[in-house]
Design a protein around this motif. Structure first.
Motif, mmCIF file in Angstrom:
data_model
loop_
_atom_site.group_PDB
_atom_site.id
_atom_site.type_symbol
_atom_site.label_atom_id
_atom_site.label_comp_id
_atom_site.label_asym_id
_atom_site.label_seq_id
_atom_site.Cartn_x
_atom_site.Cartn_y
_atom_site.Cartn_z
ATOM 1 N N MET A 1 -5.618 0.369 25.523
ATOM 2 C CA MET A 1 -6.000 1.767 25.777
ATOM 3 C C MET A 1 -6.626 2.346 24.513
ATOM 4 N N GLY B 226 -1.900 7.188 29.492
ATOM 5 C CA GLY B 226 -0.635 6.527 29.212
ATOM 6 C C GLY B 226 0.518 7.408 29.662
ATOM 7 N N THR C 242 0.013 2.459 31.985
ATOM 8 C CA THR C 242 -1.264 3.167 31.926
ATOM 9 C C THR C 242 -1.870 3.183 33.322
ATOM 10 N N SER D 284 -5.852 4.151 35.246
ATOM 11 C CA SER D 284 -7.240 4.591 35.156
ATOM 12 C C SER D 284 -7.512 5.589 36.269
ATOM 13 N N THR E 37 -8.428 6.891 30.902
ATOM 14 C CA THR E 37 -7.185 6.129 31.004
ATOM 15 C C THR E 37 -6.038 6.966 30.472
#
Length: 263
Positions: free
Chosen positions: A1, A39, A85, A87, A37
């Protein structure tokens, strides 16, 4: 990431129901090769394992929702914290100076009752899932599909058994589950007589839920979860059709119908 940017926006949107956003790569503009992205961490403070489905929203500086992305985190054990994570589904449109992410919704079901949409066949030999539903003029219809992924025949006769649950997954009072349309609306198949059937391995059957979100006198009922059984004593599956029942107090269910494999 990529290195996370500073997380702008309402801090309350960064943490919800045991899920916390820990970072976000810069949301790219339209035409860039990769989406933003995010987290996150999921902390299960309960005494049993849960499967989480989290809805992340990408939000413009003005507060407009650019996209929603659902992400499932399976089997988070009791007392555990899991990092991951995701997207996001959409790019940042040109002309926006910044975008940020927030947690729009968290749903969690006991892992033993979580729907197994893919992967190994459940020990019951049955896979039960729900579609995204259809809504028009306040009428909602959500389809349920049952697949015999086991090795033997499975008999169905009538209707699924349903238990309507609130956000805490406790039964909702004052809601009647009616077999058929129950006067909610005229929708094809809902008032067909039930037919006994046997599903061979690989065969599927479908049913559906129907309701209106009409709100009149009284307190509106929003019931995210429904516990589904094929028959008394069978393994339950907990689905999240997001029942916005308004003040109608009624949920219609269609009888099981074997699917035509030819479509």
């Amino acid at each position: 990431m990529p290195p996370p940017q500073e997380l702008p926006g309402d801090p309350e949107g960064l943490e919800k129901d045991g899920v916390r956003i820990t970072g976000m790569s810069e949301a790219p503009r339209s035409g860039d090769p990769a989406p933003a992205t995010v987290g996150f961490e999921v902390s299960n403070g309960q005494g049993e394992s849960f499967t989480y489905t989290v809805t992340f929203s990408l939000v413009s500086q003005s507060g407009a929702v650019l996209s929603n992305t659902d992400h499932t985190v399976p089997s988070v054990g009791a007392g555990r914290t899991v990092a991951g994570t995701v997207s996001l589904d959409a790019m940042r449109p040109d002309g926006l100076d910044s975008a940020h992410v927030r947690i729009a919704k968290v749903r969690r079901v006991p892992t033993e009752e979580a729907p197994a949409e893919t992967g190994a066949c459940p020990s019951s030999g049955m896979r039960i899932t729900a579609d995204d539903g259809d809504a028009a003029m306040g009428l909602r219809v959500v389809g349920l599909r049952l697949e015999n992924c086991g090795t033997g025949g499975f008999r169905l006769d009538g209707y699924p058994l349903l238990e309507v649950l609130d956000e805490d997954r406790t039964p909702v009072s004052g809601v009647t589950v009616v077999r058929g349309s129950g006067g909610i609306a005229t929708v094809t198949g809902f008032d067909d007589p039930p037919q006994p059937m046997t599903l061979k391995p690989g065969e599927t059957a479908s049913t559906a839920l129907m309701w209106r979100n009409t709100t009149e006198a009284g307190t509106p009922v929003n019931a995210p979860y429904v516990r589904v059984r094929t028959e008394p004593g069978s393994r339950p599956v907990m689905l999240t059709p997001e029942l916005d029942l308004g003040t109608t107090g009624k949920l219609g269910v269609r009888p099981w119908k074997k699917d035509d494999p030819s479509g």
